[in-house]
Design a protein around this motif. Structure first.
Motif, PDB file in Angstrom:
ATOM      1  N   SER A  86       0.823  -1.087   0.073  1.00 30.00           N
ATOM      2  CA  SER A  86      -0.174   0.126  -0.171  1.00 30.00           C
ATOM      3  C   SER A  86       0.747   1.171   0.115  1.00 30.00           C
ATOM      4  CB  SER A  86      -1.073  -0.041   1.259  1.00 30.00           C
ATOM      5  OG  SER A  86      -1.706   1.237   1.175  1.00 30.00           O
ATOM      6  N   ALA A 218      -4.777  -3.464  -0.679  1.00 27.58           N
ATOM      7  CA  ALA A 218      -4.136  -2.218  -1.132  1.00 27.58           C
ATOM      8  C   ALA A 218      -4.588  -1.903  -2.521  1.00 27.58           C
ATOM      9  CB  ALA A 218      -2.712  -2.455  -0.960  1.00 27.58           C
ATOM     10  N   ASP A 238      -1.220   7.056   1.753  1.00 27.09           N
ATOM     11  CA  ASP A 238      -2.226   5.914   1.963  1.00 27.09           C
ATOM     12  C   ASP A 238      -3.028   5.997   3.323  1.00 27.09           C
ATOM     13  OD1 ASP A 238      -0.059   4.907   3.416  1.00 27.09           O
ATOM     14  OD2 ASP A 238      -0.785   2.884   3.252  1.00 27.09           O
ATOM     15  N   SER A 240      -3.494   4.740   6.440  1.00 27.36           N
ATOM     16  CA  SER A 240      -3.246   3.649   7.285  1.00 27.36           C
ATOM     17  C   SER A 240      -3.509   3.911   8.744  1.00 27.36           C
ATOM     18  CB  SER A 240      -1.821   3.226   7.190  1.00 27.36           C
ATOM     19  OG  SER A 240      -1.059   4.274   7.214  1.00 27.36           O
ATOM     20  N   TYR A 293      -6.497   1.293   4.218  1.00 24.66           N
ATOM     21  CA  TYR A 293      -5.517   1.293   3.059  1.00 24.66           C
ATOM     22  C   TYR A 293      -6.129   1.914   1.720  1.00 24.66           C
ATOM     23  CZ  TYR A 293      -3.205  -0.911   6.631  1.00 24.66           C
ATOM     24  OH  TYR A 293      -2.364  -1.111   7.806  1.00 24.66           O
TER      25      TYR A 293
END
Lengths: 350, 350
Positions: A86, A218, A238, A240, A293
């Motif tokens: 990702s 991802a 991304d 996260s 993600y």
């Protein structure tokens, strides 16, 4: 004849480190011409020719990042690859190789690690990345997984976090908050199970959010899709740690502010209904949840027509001058400063 | 005024993950033109142009790989870089970047991690590698360090483990066994200290072997030296697990056998005297000790004149046909099959 139903357990000590590595890395295929030498020497060797090399790494600790009482090892193996590739897609790059190091206590038999590697292998196949190295050792407690993802990109395709400009649009892929609410369901079922081991959880109505937590994907599809649409984001990362944490990173590194609109944040109906069930505010969860993600990026307004109507993308706000700060505009039209409330691994033990 | 002698302890939770990363990565310089983007984005970006990229990774666990009761954190930081770049030199390549991930329990204050990173920074400076990424998280117990080393090499310079040919000479850099005997001294002093905390250890006579254990160096000098001498090894690896384990890897992967001569194995006088003191056989220690981070390689006989008399190199045997096996020829002329007795991390917990 009496059947032996005890699952077979092969001790890691009997195999030795190199025997174990041989067993675990069997059946991994090489997908990329850039992989010249994989597992089995002092180092892996890659040839990226005239492309740039990108590298990202993550460390996953049992009891901090995952709970083996409800996370199947195969899912864990898959997810540990996902969280790393990702980061490569977040650079608008292609993931090509990973290294995987594990440390295990002797409560893990070979069969458990084979499950973990079955998940890693599945992810390698799905994301077309090659397992090229790693380290295998013992831990004093629990399972530790360290993954390094390697990728490649043309210099002109790379997208950093620091390129957002005032008036750029803020775009999010997919929807968010699901992974966090999936975790709430798993934690609740674990608590119920501890009280009554015979309880049968009814979790079908939570299937989407459980999958978001247990088997996230991802956004491998986004870099080629953006290329096809002729859009190069000005900044990207991304999601996260949570939307609030990520937008603050982009704004800080780009030296800008932004406005996100509460009513634009894409939420799955299961996230909304589960938030109601838990008496949680779904916007707070979307801002602070993390682990989805998805990709968060900014584009020039001139590129809006190219992404308009594409079901992968939602415009959730726009970039402003730094002096305006980083704000959420609520449904009632109020401006609320966004502060980082993302999942902070360092506070867990406190 | 009463002086406050309590060392200052800053809680990691107060700093947060990103504050911590900012503090720890301050003062790291970039040494390589191949580093385009270091710490601070989703991934690091490198440009190796037409060179090949090499990657190696290691995982170090408190209580398995190091004991903080006698290893200073600064030394540990330094060593965790050394063990990784050593793998890059073992490919006959140049180490250029590292990523460092750490997981810590909340018993570690910021000041302890700054000590660790002071050692990492020192090693980065000495080995001219750039810290380009990592992950910082919490552990449920102890300190965990994961390092990935990245390097570059011309394709024609790379040396693998599988190229040794019958009649090639087996060459070792430096001397071995010191790191293992240094560890014996540290373990003994720890035991003495536990019985009598007022004991003053007299360890000056062990300075060389203690340094081999606590502050080993990787052989950065060897790839350029070999190039200068016009020698390309046919196979090479670093001595991390022990000479017996390493020579078995080279022989297995090259499909050959070998003869090593006991009387040729280079030992420092301190290793010999300490082995006598501990009533240990120095040849066994040299074969099984590990952690010396010297390089073991094979060269064509035709290249012998180029390395002859060079104080960095000792010819310790030669490669044979596979059918002859992997043997140690003792001082008495006996042939003893070499079996892997190197340090096996997976047996420690059993």
């Amino acid at each position: 004849m009496i059947e032996d139903k005890t699952p077979h357990r092969t001790s890691l000590a009997d195999l030795g480190e190199f025997g174990l590595i041989d067993r675990l890395t069997k059946g991994f295929e090489i997908h990329n011409p850039s992989t010249l030498k994989g597992v089995g020497d002092d180092a892996a060797v890659m040839d990226f020719k005239n492309k740039k090399t990108v590298v990202s790494t993550d460390l996953l600790i049992e009891g901090v990042h995952f709970d083996l009482s409800y996370v199947p090892l195969k899912h864990l193996g898959y997810k540990s690859v996902v969280v790393n590739v990702s980061d490569i897609y977040a650079m608008n790059a292609t993931a090509t190789q990973i290294t995987v190091s594990i440390a295990v206590s002797n409560r893990f038999p070979l069969e458990a690690l084979e499950e973990l590697y079955a998940g890693i292998r599945l992810a390698c196949k799905h994301y077309k990345v090659d397992l090229v190295g790693g380290d295998t050792t013992s831990s004093t407690r629990g399972l530790i997984i360290s993954v390094t993802a390697i990728g490649e990109a043309e210099a002109s395709d790379l997208v950093y976090r620091n390129g957002a400009q005032p008036n750029d649009l803020v775009v999010l892929t997919g929807d968010i908050g699901g992974a966090y609410m999936g975790l709430q369901i798993l934690e609740r079922e674990k608590a119920v199970f501890q009280v009554n081991p015979n309880s049968q959880p009814d979790i079908e109505m939570y299937s989407y959010i459980l999958e978001r937590q247990l088997k996230p994907e991802a956004r491998k599809d986004i870099p080629p899709l953006l290329k096809q649409l002729g859009v190069k984001p000005t900044a990207m990362m991304d999601v996260s740690d949570g939307l609030s944490s990520e937008i603050l990173h982009i704004c800080k590194q780009s030296g800008v502010g932004c406005r996100l609109y509460e009513d634009k944040i894409p939420l799955d109906p299961q996230v909304i209904s589960t938030c109601e069930e838990f008496n949680l505010d779904s916007t707070t969860i979307a801002l602070s949840g993390g682990e989805d993600y998805e990709l968060l990026f900014t584009i020039a307004q001139a590129d809006y027509d190219k992404i308009k109507g594409n079901p992968n993308f939602t415009v959730i706000g726009y970039i402003t001058d730094k002096s305006e700060g980083v704000n959420l505009v609520t449904r009632a039209g109020q401006f609320i400063p966004i502060i980082a409330k993302g999942w902070n691994a360092l506070t867990i033990n406190n």
